[in-house]
Design a protein around this motif. Structure first.
Motif, short mmCIF file in Angstrom:
data_model
loop_
_atom_site.label_atom_id
_atom_site.label_comp_id
_atom_site.label_asym_id
_atom_site.label_seq_id
_atom_site.Cartn_x
_atom_site.Cartn_y
_atom_site.Cartn_z
N ILE A 430 0.85 -1.20 0.00
CA ILE A 430 0.00 0.00 0.00
C ILE A 430 0.87 1.24 0.00
O ILE A 430 0.58 2.23 -0.69
N GLN A 431 1.96 1.20 0.75
CA GLN A 431 2.86 2.35 0.79
C GLN A 431 3.65 2.50 -0.50
O GLN A 431 3.84 3.61 -1.00
N LEU A 432 4.07 1.37 -1.07
CA LEU A 432 4.83 1.42 -2.32
C LEU A 432 4.03 2.06 -3.45
O LEU A 432 4.59 2.75 -4.31
N THR A 433 2.72 1.82 -3.46
CA THR A 433 1.88 2.35 -4.54
C THR A 433 1.26 3.70 -4.19
O THR A 433 0.47 4.24 -4.96
N ALA A 434 1.61 4.24 -3.00
CA ALA A 434 1.07 5.54 -2.60
C ALA A 434 1.70 6.65 -3.43
O ALA A 434 2.81 6.51 -3.97
N ASN A 435 0.98 7.76 -3.55
CA ASN A 435 1.51 8.90 -4.29
C ASN A 435 2.77 9.45 -3.62
O ASN A 435 2.87 9.49 -2.39
N ASP A 466 1.19 -9.05 -8.84
CA ASP A 466 -0.06 -8.32 -9.06
C ASP A 466 0.25 -7.03 -9.84
O ASP A 466 1.10 -6.25 -9.43
N ASN A 467 -0.45 -6.82 -10.94
CA ASN A 467 -0.25 -5.62 -11.75
C ASN A 467 1.24 -5.42 -12.01
O ASN A 467 1.82 -4.39 -11.67
N GLN A 468 1.85 -6.41 -12.61
CA GLN A 468 3.30 -6.51 -12.69
C GLN A 468 3.97 -5.31 -13.36
O GLN A 468 4.96 -4.78 -12.86
N ASP A 469 3.43 -4.89 -14.50
CA ASP A 469 4.07 -3.79 -15.23
C ASP A 469 4.17 -2.52 -14.40
O ASP A 469 5.20 -1.85 -14.37
N ASN A 470 3.07 -2.19 -13.71
CA ASN A 470 3.07 -1.00 -12.87
C ASN A 470 4.05 -1.13 -11.71
O ASN A 470 4.77 -0.18 -11.37
N ASN A 471 4.11 -2.32 -11.09
CA ASN A 471 4.99 -2.52 -9.95
C ASN A 471 6.46 -2.51 -10.35
O ASN A 471 7.32 -2.02 -9.60
N ILE A 472 6.75 -3.04 -11.53
CA ILE A 472 8.14 -2.98 -12.03
C ILE A 472 8.54 -1.52 -12.25
O ILE A 472 9.68 -1.12 -11.96
N ASN A 473 7.61 -0.70 -12.73
CA ASN A 473 7.89 0.72 -12.92
C ASN A 473 8.21 1.40 -11.58
O ASN A 473 9.14 2.22 -11.49
N ILE A 474 7.44 1.05 -10.54
CA ILE A 474 7.68 1.62 -9.21
C ILE A 474 9.07 1.23 -8.71
O ILE A 474 9.84 2.07 -8.22
N LEU A 475 9.42 -0.07 -8.85
CA LEU A 475 10.73 -0.53 -8.39
C LEU A 475 11.87 0.10 -9.20
O LEU A 475 12.94 0.40 -8.65
N SER A 476 11.62 0.30 -10.48
CA SER A 476 12.65 0.92 -11.32
C SER A 476 12.95 2.35 -10.87
O SER A 476 14.11 2.79 -10.87
N GLN A 477 11.91 3.06 -10.47
CA GLN A 477 12.11 4.42 -9.96
C GLN A 477 12.95 4.41 -8.67
O GLN A 477 13.83 5.25 -8.48
N ALA A 501 13.15 -12.47 -14.13
CA ALA A 501 14.23 -11.84 -14.89
C ALA A 501 13.94 -10.38 -15.22
O ALA A 501 14.87 -9.58 -15.40
N ARG A 502 12.65 -10.01 -15.28
CA ARG A 502 12.29 -8.62 -15.60
C ARG A 502 12.42 -7.69 -14.41
O ARG A 502 12.45 -6.48 -14.57
N LEU A 503 12.47 -8.26 -13.21
CA LEU A 503 12.44 -7.43 -12.01
C LEU A 503 13.80 -6.81 -11.73
O LEU A 503 14.83 -7.49 -11.78
N PRO A 504 13.85 -5.53 -11.39
CA PRO A 504 15.13 -4.85 -11.11
C PRO A 504 15.60 -5.13 -9.69
O PRO A 504 15.68 -4.23 -8.84
N LEU A 505 15.95 -6.39 -9.42
CA LEU A 505 16.26 -6.81 -8.05
C LEU A 505 17.76 -6.97 -7.83
O LEU A 505 18.53 -7.26 -8.76
N ASP A 506 18.14 -6.83 -6.55
CA ASP A 506 19.52 -7.07 -6.15
C ASP A 506 19.64 -8.33 -5.30
O ASP A 506 20.70 -8.96 -5.27
N VAL A 507 18.55 -8.68 -4.60
CA VAL A 507 18.60 -9.78 -3.63
C VAL A 507 17.37 -10.67 -3.76
O VAL A 507 16.25 -10.19 -3.91
N LEU A 508 17.61 -12.00 -3.72
CA LEU A 508 16.52 -12.97 -3.58
C LEU A 508 16.61 -13.59 -2.20
O LEU A 508 17.70 -14.04 -1.79
N LYS A 509 15.47 -13.62 -1.49
CA LYS A 509 15.45 -14.23 -0.16
C LYS A 509 14.65 -15.52 -0.22
O LYS A 509 13.48 -15.52 -0.60
N ILE A 510 15.29 -16.63 0.15
CA ILE A 510 14.63 -17.93 0.12
C ILE A 510 13.72 -18.05 1.33
O ILE A 510 14.15 -17.86 2.47
N ASP A 511 12.46 -18.39 1.09
CA ASP A 511 11.49 -18.46 2.18
C ASP A 511 11.84 -19.58 3.17
O ASP A 511 12.36 -20.63 2.80
N LYS A 512 11.54 -19.32 4.45
CA LYS A 512 11.85 -20.25 5.53
C LYS A 512 11.20 -21.62 5.33
O LYS A 512 11.74 -22.64 5.77
#
Length: 586
Positions: A430-435, A466-477, A501-512
């Motif tokens: 919710i915070q990530l997608t906030a104005n 969820d809504n991948q294209d928009n979220n990738i844009n947020i992470l890219s910013q 592969a499309r995600l602008p990530l630095d770290v992958l965290k393996i779930d417990k």
């Protein structure tokens, strides 16, 4: 009883009987021979039974045949039993009204009034033409005016009835709607008939709506409706919520409800086809019974909702009967929601830090900030409980910015003494997608003199999908700001390799959940190995969560995992305690 029912059940029948009596009393008083009485008696019987055909439970078409035969008899009587022009006027003026009351909205009374003019034919020779025309015109005009007025009135009533019927139907699925089920429950309540209200909510529908669009969402709702209708009469409440009403003897309701919920699960198992793709859905069910749980309809609906939300908290495809303990849960939730609004002001929120260790030499390289709430009444509240409350109420926005600012200030201070790479912060979707989120983070970095690379922002796999294209844009910013980006709980969602592969990530965290049994379970071991290899191939660092045993660390080390965090080294600690740990490795 409202005015409409009084009119239909009392006033109109009284008018019919009055006109009926006037017409046939006049007939009999003028012509009382046996043949006349027989003809009038048959006609009167047909007219009376035609009007009351519904009450007498006669066939639907009966009144039309009865009207036709009775009119032919009355028409013939005008030639057989000749009357004076004044007598004709007294008898015939009301006949069209009788048919108008039997066939409201029909134009037949106008034709009847014209045909009745034939009764004046034998009187033309003994009366002036002007008198005959005057009386005939009077009959036709009055009948026509009344018929046309009634036609428009019935047309208006028909539209109102259609509108009323439509108000009980859901426009999309054509199922009965919330208004309809409320009406049915009130009828059962009035009769004091036991019933069970079963509310079901679709699991995974939001993902379909967000990823494939609202048209696809509407299509799946229609497909779900078709399946649910096969079970029993189903109602659509709103969105992806549906309901059933089950009636039976009180002690037989339980088995019947259990059978229905099992059938719902069976109906939901086959895939739904959308755009030639298979989509799988399940349904969480909440059940409340009348009058056992409550005898107030509104309260009963709330109880069924509470049971349904309890089911959703337990997983997909779960059914739950209402329990009074749910009320205590809601009371606690409401209190937490109120108290959370002032938790920051009262300094009840605090941050703990869990060290992230380099797997090769067991040295602290970074940390993850974890939010805790020390409630004055309930003690320490788990983030799993208060974070959803904060997200729903909107308090997550100010709390989230407070966390980021506290972490940025803390890492800035630590950088003066220690060589930590960064500190990770879990940020709500919710915070990530906030104005203005990016602008606010940038302002905090500047205010605290924190270098962007010292801050790592974590987000879950489910949000990114969820809504991948928009979220990738947020992470890219955010990436352009220079902050580090991590994907938390990787492997628990439904992302494909191409999506990752499309995600602008630095770290992958393996779930417990994969770490817990990776030493003894070969499948989990292979999942861990695959995630590590995937991350390495994409140029990412790998962090394993929830390490509790040395054997787990050794296995991860052999698979070339980069970092780990967990109780093997340290539980989440305060900033001061983390400093003590850092001092030991200086």
């Amino acid at each position: 009883m409202d005015v409409r029912k009084i009119t239909q059940r009392i006033i109109l029948p009284a008018i019919f009987l009055f006109l009926f009596t006037v017409v046939f009393y006049t007939y009999i008083s003028l012509h009382h021979t046996p043949s006349a009485l027989t003809l009038y008696g048959v006609a009167a019987t047909l007219l009376a039974t035609a009007y009351f055909s519904k009450q007498l439970k006669l066939p639907n078409n009966y009144k039309y045949y009865a009207c036709l035969v009775s009119f032919l008899l009355l028409l013939a009587s005008g030639f057989i039993f000749v009357s004076d022009i004044e007598e004709i006027e007294e008898m015939y003026i009301f006949i069209p009204f009788l048919y108008l009351l039997i066939l409201p909205g029909s134009m037949w009374p106008i034709l009847i009034s014209f045909l009745l003019l034939s009764a004046y034919y034998p009187s033309i020779e003994t009366n002036s033409l002007s008198d005959v025309i005057e009386d005939g015109l009077e009959l036709v005009v009055i009948a026509t005016f009344a018929t046309i007025m009634t036609y428009f009135q019935q047309h208006s009533l028909q539209k109102m009835r259609l509108f009323r019927q439509e108000s009980y139907i859901d426009e999309l699925t054509r199922l009965s709607n919330r208004k309809s089920i409320n009406k049915k429950m009130r009828q059962l309540q009035k009769k004091k008939s036991p019933f069970a209200l079963i509310i079901l909510d679709l699991d995974g529908f939001k993902n379909i709506n967000d990823q494939l669009g609202h048209l696809a969402g509407d299509e799946v709702l229609c497909q779900v409706s078709e399946r649910l209708q096969k079970i029993d009469k189903v109602y659509r409440l709103w969105g992806d919520e549906f309901a059933y009403l089950i009636t039976n003897e009180q002690d037989l309701l339980g088995p019947k409800v259990d059978l229905l919920t099992n059938t719902i699960n069976d109906q939901m198992k086959p895939p739904f086809i959308l755009n030639n793709k298979k989509c799988f859905l399940s349904a969480c069910v909440g059940i409340a019974t009348f009058p056992d749980d409550n005898n107030n309809i509104e309260t009963l609906c709330n109880y069924a909702d509470l049971a349904m939300y309890q089911s959703k908290s337990m997983g997909n495809g779960v059914s739950t009967y209402f329990d009074k303990s749910f009320i205590e849960t809601i009371a606690r939730r409401n209190q937490l929601e109120r108290d959370l609004k002032r938790a920051l002001e009262k300094k009840q929120l605090q941050l703990l830090y869990q060290p992230k260790m380099k797997i090769e030499n067991n040295s602290i390289t970074s940390a993850e900030a974890l939010l805790r709430w020390e409630h004055p009444q309930y003690g320490v509240i788990s983030p799993l409980e208060f974070i959803p409350i904060a997200e729903k109420s909107g308090e997550i926005i100010p709390i989230g910015y407070w966390v980021i600012e506290e972490v940025c200030q803390q890492i800035t201070n630590w950088q003066k003494r220690y060589s930590l790479c960064n500190v990770a912060v879990n940020v709500s979707s919710i915070q990530l997608t906030a104005n203005n989120f990016k602008q606010t983070v940038k302002a905090i970095l500047e205010k605290t003199e924190c270098q962007p690379k010292w801050l790592e922002i974590e987000q879950t796999e489910s949000w990114l999908m969820d809504n991948q294209d928009n979220n990738i844009n947020i992470l890219s910013q955010l990436k352009n700001l220079g902050v580090s980006l991590a994907l938390d709980d990787f492997g628990t969602g439904y992302s494909s390799l191409s999506q990752v592969a499309r995600l602008p990530l630095d770290v992958l965290k393996i779930d417990k959940s994969f770490i817990d049994n990776c030493v003894d379970n070969e499948d989990d071991h292979m999942v861990v190995r695959t995630i590590i290899q995937l991350g390495k191939n994409l140029g990412m660092k790998i962090v394993a969560e929830g390490i509790e045993y040395e054997s787990q660390r050794q296995l991860l080390k052999s698979e070339h995992c980069d970092y780990y965090q967990g109780y093997l080294f340290s539980k989440p600690v305060t900033a001061e305690e983390l400093e003590s740990l850092l001092d030991k490795q200086l």
